[in-house]
Design an enzyme around this catalytic site. Structure first.
Site, PDB file in Angstrom:
ATOM      1  N   SER A 290       0.861  -1.183   0.000  1.00  0.00           N
ATOM      2  CA  SER A 290       0.000   0.000   0.000  1.00  0.00           C
ATOM      3  C   SER A 290       0.888   1.220   0.000  1.00  0.00           C
ATOM      4  CB  SER A 290      -0.893   0.014   1.241  1.00  0.00           C
ATOM      5  OG  SER A 290      -1.554   1.261   1.374  1.00  0.00           O
TER       6      SER A 290
ATOM      7  N   TYR B  89      -3.311  -0.463  10.104  1.00  0.00           N
ATOM      8  CA  TYR B  89      -3.127  -0.743   8.686  1.00  0.00           C
ATOM      9  C   TYR B  89      -1.707  -0.383   8.240  1.00  0.00           C
ATOM     10  CZ  TYR B  89      -4.119  -0.896   3.679  1.00  0.00           C
ATOM     11  OH  TYR B  89      -4.103  -1.198   2.331  1.00  0.00           O
TER      12      TYR B  89
END
Length: 244
Positions: free
Chosen positions: A136, A149
């Site tokens: 990501s 996250y």
């Protein structure tokens, strides 16, 4: 015919990637928890293999990879894609259960699937293969309130780098794709507005998820003597490069 196993293939980036590989003539193992979603993603394609699998469960991971090997006899690529978000908040407001659920999928699940694929690839004949982890842009620049996250995606980067080193002896290439604002169900709310580092809430640009899928297809299609260790593909006008 080349083979790829894709985790989290029932939705989002995984679903788009599975369809791209099927259209490109690959045999595709669609792995995930929801069989109906996997079947919908496969659209009845003859080269699709449905693999019911919860990546947080070691026995299910082993069974899923064994099923793929029984069908194909070889695994060329793993797209280690399965991952989840939790609601954004300052770290002291994040429930421990949320952290544990996220880390079970985004860290332990990634480890288990990479472990299974690596073991197959080093022992098959001819030896070798490719593991592509879905990272990501949060592995580089975090969003506000994203500690779980962001931590998990830094862990994925560590996994990618280690696999790339350990894989050299076995002709296993490892790479990572860091995706920014590909339009999926999870990303769609960003078009209405998402909190920025300065405290404001503003809409963000998105891109068609097909661009992420085509990037993975490119990475997977390289010969094993070439590798993309890290690729970032993102909506051009999202605030990533100026975040913070």
């Amino acid at each position: 015919m080349q083979t790829i196993l894709i985790t989290g293939a029932g939705s989002g980036v995984g679903r788009a990637t599975a369809r791209a590989f099927l259209l490109a003539g690959w045999r595709v193992g669609l792995a995930g928890r929801r069989i109906a979603s996997l079947e919908a993603a496969a659209e009845g394609h003859p080269n699709a293999l449905i693999l019911p699998m919860d990546v947080t469960e070691p026995a299910q991971v082993e069974a899923g990879f064994a099923q793929a090997m029984a069908a194909w006899g070889r695994l060329d690529v793993l797209f280690n894609n399965a991952g989840i978000f939790v609601k954004g908040a300052p770290i002291d407001e994040i429930p421990l259960d949320d952290w544990q659920a996220l880390s079970a999928t985004n860290i332990t699940g990634m480890f288990l699937c990479a472990r299974a694929a690596f073991g197959i690839m080093r022992r098959q004949t001819p030896m070798g293969g490719r593991i592509i982890n879905n990272g990501s842009v949060s592995a580089h620049v975090p969003r506000p309130g994203s500690a779980p996250y962001t931590m998990s995606k830094h862990a994925v980067t560590g996994l990618t780098r280690t696999l790339a080193v350990d894989g050299r002896a076995f002709d296993i290439a490892a790479g990572q794709i860091d995706i920014g604002n590909a339009l999926t169900d999870m990303v769609a709310p960003m078009q209405a507005g998402i909190r920025q580092p300065d405290g404001t809430v503003r809409p963000e640009a998105v891109m068609d998820v097909a661009h992420a899928a085509s990037a993975v297809l490119y990475m997977a299609g390289l010969p094993l003597d070439a590798n993309v260790p890290f690729m970032t593909v993102m909506a051009t006008q999202m605030p990533y490069l100026g975040r913070g």
